[in-house]
Design a protein around this motif. Structure first.
Motif: not given
Length: 370
Positions: A255, A278, A299
Motif C-alpha cells: 500500500v 495498492f 490507485s
C-alpha cells in the motif's frame, strides 16, 4: 477485448524471454536470499509492474516487495518495458486522442546499510530512458481481437478504431478542452523519463523460505523527465508485506500514498494533493528457483473532476508474471517477465489513457556484502 485470450497468448511470449545472466555468489547469504539447507522454495517477490514508469496516469508510487539489501551489499537492476497507448474519448468539454507506443529502459542501483534499529536499510535511485513510436503492439492486439471474433462471433470483441487506417487516431497524444488545445505530443520522440530516489528499511526480518511475515517501509521522491514520458513530480511513502503461506505459495501486498509537488500535470490538468494505491497477489512455485505470479493493483485518480472517464475514474491493472532465480556463488540474479492489462476501478477492463497493454522484463543482480 476479453482479458483471457489476450493474456494467454502474451504469457506464452513472455515465457520465451529468459535472460542468460549468471555469475557466482558466496554461500554465506544463501539462507537469506536463496533456498535454505533443506531445499525449501524461497519466493522471488512481487511482480515489478510499473517500476520502470511505463504505466499509470502518473503521481503514484509503484509497488515493491520487502527485499532490502544487506549492509554492505549492492543491487543493480535493468528494467525494459514496451507499452501500448491507444484511446479516444469525446465529451461535452474534452476531446482526448492517444496512439503511440513507448519503449523504456530503466537503470537502477541500491546499496545496503545498517542504520539504528533497522536490520537492513538501503538507499538507491533510478533513471529512465524512453523512446516512442507507432510500434508493433497495435497490430499484434488487432490480430488477437480478429481471432477472437472469428472464434466467438462476438463483433464487440474488436476495437473498431484499431482495424482501419481511416479510423485510427493520429500518432501521438492530443487533448483539447472547449475546442482549445491544452496538450499535444507527437508520439515519436525520445529522451529521459523520470529520475527517482528511494530510502527503504526492513521492519520485520525473516528468511524468505520460512513462513515468517516480512515487513518493509520506504519513502521516495520522483522528479519528472520529458513531458511525453513523465509520471510527474511527487513524493511517496509505501509499506510492503511478504508471507510464505504454504510450501508452494506466497502472498505479496503493498500500500502507498503519493503527495503531489505539482498543481497541474504536463497535460495542463488540475491535480489533487494526494493519491492512494495498492497491489496484491499470490506467487506460486514452479520449482525451487522458478515461480508464476498474478497481481491486481489500483490507485485513486490524481485529477480533480473533469467530466471525462479517461481522467475521473480510479485506475489499476491486472498483471501476470514469471520469475526465475539463477543460483550462483558471487551474485544472485533474479529475472522477472510480465504482462500488464489496464483497468478502471472497480476492476473493469476497458480502454483508457493508461497503457492498453504492457510487456516488461526486469533483471536484478544482487551482490554479497563486502
Amino acid at each position: 477485448m476479453p482479458l483471457s485470450i489476450r493474456t494467454t497468448a502474451l504469457v506464452f511470449l513472455a515465457l520465451l524471454a529468459r535472460p542468460v545472466l549468471a555469475q557466482d555468489r558466496p554461500p554465506t547469504s544463501v539462507a537469506d536470499t536463496d533456498i535454505d539447507g533443506l531445499g525449501q522454495w524461497a519466493p522471488l517477490g512481487q511482480i515489478p509492474v510499473d517500476q520502470a514508469g511505463a504505466g499509470l496516469r502518473g503521481y503514484v508510487l509503484a509497488g515493491e516487495s520487502t527485499e532490502v539489501a544487506e549492509p554492505g551489499a549492492s543491487q543493480v537492476s535493468i528494467h525494459a518495458v514496451a507499452a501500448n497507448n491507444f484511446y479516444r474519448e469525446q465529451t461535452g468539454n474534452f476531446s482526448i486522442s492517444q496512439r503511440y507506443e513507448t519503449h523504456t529502459m530503466a537503470l537502477g542501483y541500491r546499496h545496503g546499510f545498517r542504520v539504528g534499529i533497522f536490520p537492513r536499510f538501503e538507499l538507491g535511485g533510478q533513471v529512465q530512458l524512453t523512446e516512442g513510436d507507432s510500434g508493433f503492439m497495435n497490430g499484434f492486439i488487432l490480430g488477437l481481437e480478429n481471432f477472437l471474433v472469428r472464434m466467438t462471433g462476438v463483433e464487440s470483441a474488436r476495437n473498431q478504431l484499431r482495424g482501419s487506417e481511416g479510423t485510427l487516431p493520429p500518432l501521438g497524444t492530443f487533448v483539447t478542452k472547449g475546442g482549445r488545445p491544452v496538450y499535444r505530443a507527437a508520439g515519436d520522440g525520445s529522451g529521459f523519463g523520470d529520475f527517482s530516489i528511494v530510502a527503504k528499511a526492513l521492519l520485520r526480518d525473516g528468511a524468505p523460505s520460512s513462513s515468517r511475515t516480512r515487513l518493509a517501509a520506504r519513502v521516495a521522491i520522483n522528479m519528472s523527465g520529458k513531458s511525453e514520458f513523465t509520471k510527474g513530480n511527487f513524493a511517496g511513502i509505501g509499506v510492503s508485506v511478504d508471507k510464505k503461506v504454504l510450501k508452494w505459495a506466497a502472498f505479496h501486498g503493498d500500500v502507498r500514498a503519493s503527495f503531489f509537488l505539482d498543481r497541474v500535470n504536463q497535460w495542463n490538468l488540475p491535480l489533487k494533493h494526494v493519491s492512494l494505491g495498492f497491489s496484491a497477489g499470490p506467487e506460486l512455485s514452479l520449482g525451487v528457483n522458478s515461480s508464476a505470479s498474478a497481481q491486481i493493483g489500483g490507485s485513486t485518480t490524481p485529477y480533480l473532476p473533469t467530466g471525462a472517464t479517461a481522467f475521473d475514474r480510479g485506475y489499476g491493472d491486472i498483471t501476470l508474471g514469471l520469475s526465475h532465480r539463477f543460483r550462483t556463488r558471487q551474485r544472485q540474479v533474479i529475472a522477472q517477465a510480465y504482462l500488464r492489462e489496464n483497468m478502471n476501478l472497480p476492476f473493469r477492463v476497458r480502454w483508457n489513457t493508461d497503457p492498453d497493454l504492457s510487456l516488461g522484463i526486469k533483471v536484478t543482480i544482487r551482490s554479497a556484502p563486502h
